[in-house]
Design an enzyme around this catalytic site. Structure first.
Site, short mmCIF file in Angstrom:
data_model
loop_
_atom_site.label_atom_id
_atom_site.label_comp_id
_atom_site.label_asym_id
_atom_site.label_seq_id
_atom_site.Cartn_x
_atom_site.Cartn_y
_atom_site.Cartn_z
N ASP A 1 -11.56 -34.56 11.95
CA ASP A 1 -11.41 -33.29 11.23
C ASP A 1 -12.78 -32.65 10.95
O ASP A 1 -12.86 -31.55 10.40
CB ASP A 1 -10.66 -33.54 9.91
CG ASP A 1 -9.99 -32.29 9.35
OD1 ASP A 1 -9.67 -31.37 10.14
OD2 ASP A 1 -9.79 -32.23 8.12
N LYS B 1 1.24 -31.52 10.84
CA LYS B 1 0.27 -32.20 11.71
C LYS B 1 0.90 -33.44 12.34
O LYS B 1 0.70 -33.72 13.54
CB LYS B 1 -0.99 -32.55 10.92
CG LYS B 1 -1.82 -31.31 10.57
CD LYS B 1 -2.91 -31.56 9.52
CE LYS B 1 -3.61 -30.26 9.15
NZ LYS B 1 -4.58 -30.41 8.05
N GLN C 1 -6.29 -35.03 3.92
CA GLN C 1 -5.83 -33.68 3.60
C GLN C 1 -6.52 -33.20 2.31
O GLN C 1 -6.53 -33.89 1.30
CB GLN C 1 -4.30 -33.67 3.41
CG GLN C 1 -3.72 -32.29 3.14
CD GLN C 1 -3.88 -31.34 4.33
OE1 GLN C 1 -3.72 -31.74 5.48
NE2 GLN C 1 -4.22 -30.09 4.05
#
Lengths: 302, 302
Positions: free
Chosen positions: A136, A69, A113
């Site tokens: 996200d 990412k 994450q």
């Protein structure tokens, strides 16, 4: 077919096997556009969009995902700030870190994450992310916005799936969509996004009796269970559209690809299908967030 | 059957017609318990639970609903504060009123009677209700909590439906549930609550093709469309459990009651089924909120 669009060619090619939904190519086109927007924003404001990536511990897969990412951010002209915390980090420490990033005006988007370790209250951590930086799409507010069809950041994988369906001009209204899996960041929001687009949505999961019966009626299948080749090709309805969000060891998805391809009209490969779209959405939403926070006036996507 | 429980008798009685799910009786038992908790809280803290009811305009049905809720509050030992606003109230004025109630320590729960007028942004109004006072379960946070199976206030009608299913010991795990309707405070949260209880949930709605086919496979039907007798009795699977959240003019639900009763195992009457449960949940959650805010230590239900 004389169309030169790769999208149309794949979808419309007369063939016995399903057309492939080329997520890698679509993600590249999206990210090209995102990079142009990032450059324009940087030029206008003197500030590049910045994504903070928060990683707890050193799980090899998570380390790889975060690095990937960050690399994509760099290529798109998005700064990334790497926050690496030890595996022993407590919920309180993680929440404090995320709150600090939420208040830091130099950070426009935050990615935690996941999965985090089992000793951490993941929900509490997600909720420490300010809604306007939830690029996200993991907060309760973002979920509810998806649930109600309101503007907001979408969970990146379900959002990527919808973009693929739109790129391949798959009609959703009135179609039967079966979502297999109900995780808070994948299956559940995927169903909500499909419902907001007028699909008739069925959630199947580990307790579902006779999954095959549901699949055999499905015009659209979203596989999000995390079990290799869990969805059998013979259960796919002829002409269905199959989106495989699984990514299991050995580059194997959640769907028996060969078997499903023989029956489906369109299917995502693994890799190169849903996966690249997830990162493309993350980058796009980071620029959305930066534009909004830097007063550049563009609305949040969703 | 020798059981003296009205619940068991209705559910287990061997008869050609479905047993009735007696929401009125269950709601009375719930409200008796709520009244005891309200009295105990008042005795211990010197403060009675207080529900603020906010009504915009003078729609006759809404006036009646609010009055009914206030009467039930009074009978249960819950204070209510009536806030009546003119029909011309703006979104900004309504939001300011709701924020004021959210900050008022004398108010423990807030009910905004809906629908509000079309000139008002209903979502903005709902979001002005503090989550800890959202005893009607209408905020995005409450929806997400239902979506993720987390503690929180539930939307009262879907919450009442789940209580009825539990009281009649209807197995949910693995069963096919079809929710007809997808409003933010009824159909959508009802599906989420059923999914959290491991049902295989299908959302059907105005764009669904061949609703009958879905209904004919449904073990549990939740009718929440607001159209009189929209669900045909012949579409009910023999042995299904039918919950009718509709309440249309002439005391008619969303289900063809006679036709459905001939095939179902259990069915809610209209009136006396789902309706009373909605108010019972509202009262119960008001006392939950008051206990939490007055430091009485009981957890929020959900």
């Amino acid at each position: 077919m004389t169309s030169t669009s790769p999208t149309r060619t794949a979808a419309d090619a007369p063939t016995d096997a399903a057309g492939l939904m080329d997520g890698a190519a679509l993600a590249r086109r999206m990210t090209d556009r995102t990079a142009r927007r990032a450059a324009e924003l940087t030029r206008r404001t003197g500030t590049a969009p910045c994504l903070a990536t928060v990683l707890v511990g050193e799980d090899p897969a998570s380390v790889t995902y975060v690095r990937m990412k960050q690399n994509r951010c760099a290529k798109a002209g998005i700064d990334s700030r790497k926050v690496a915390l030890p595996a022993a980090t407590t919920t309180g420490e993680l929440v404090a870190t995320l709150r600090g990033l939420s208040e830091d005006p130099a950070v426009h988007g935050i990615l935690l994450q996941h999965p985090v370790g089992p000793h951490i209250d993941e929900r509490a951590a997600f909720e420490a992310i300010a809604p306007e930086k939830d690029v996200d799409g993991v907060t309760m507010r973002s979920f509810a916005a998806m649930g109600f069809g309101l503007p907001g950041f979408v969970s990146c994988t379900p959002g990527g799936i919808l973009r693929l369906l739109d790129a391949y001009e798959v009609e959703l209204a009135g179609r039967r969509a079966v979502v297999v899996g109900r995780s808070p960041i994948l299956g559940r929001p995927a169903g909500m996004l499909l419902l907001a687009r007028d699909a008739t949505v069925t959630y199947c999961h580990s307790r579902t009796v006779d999954l095959s019966a549901h699949l055999r009626e499905a015009d659209i299948v979203v596989a999000a269970v995390g079990r290799p080749e869990f969805i059998r090709g013979e259960d796919i309805k002829p002409g269905a559209v199959v989106l495989d969000a699984g990514y299991n060891p050995g580059n194997v998805g959640d769907v028996d690809f060969a078997g499903a391809r023989a029956r489906a009209r369109l299917i995502t490969p693994v890799p190169g299908g849903v996966g690249p779209m997830t990162i493309a959405l993350l980058l796009e939403q980071t620029v959305d967030a930066a534009e909004a926070q830097l007063g550049a006036g563009a609305p949040v996507s969703g």
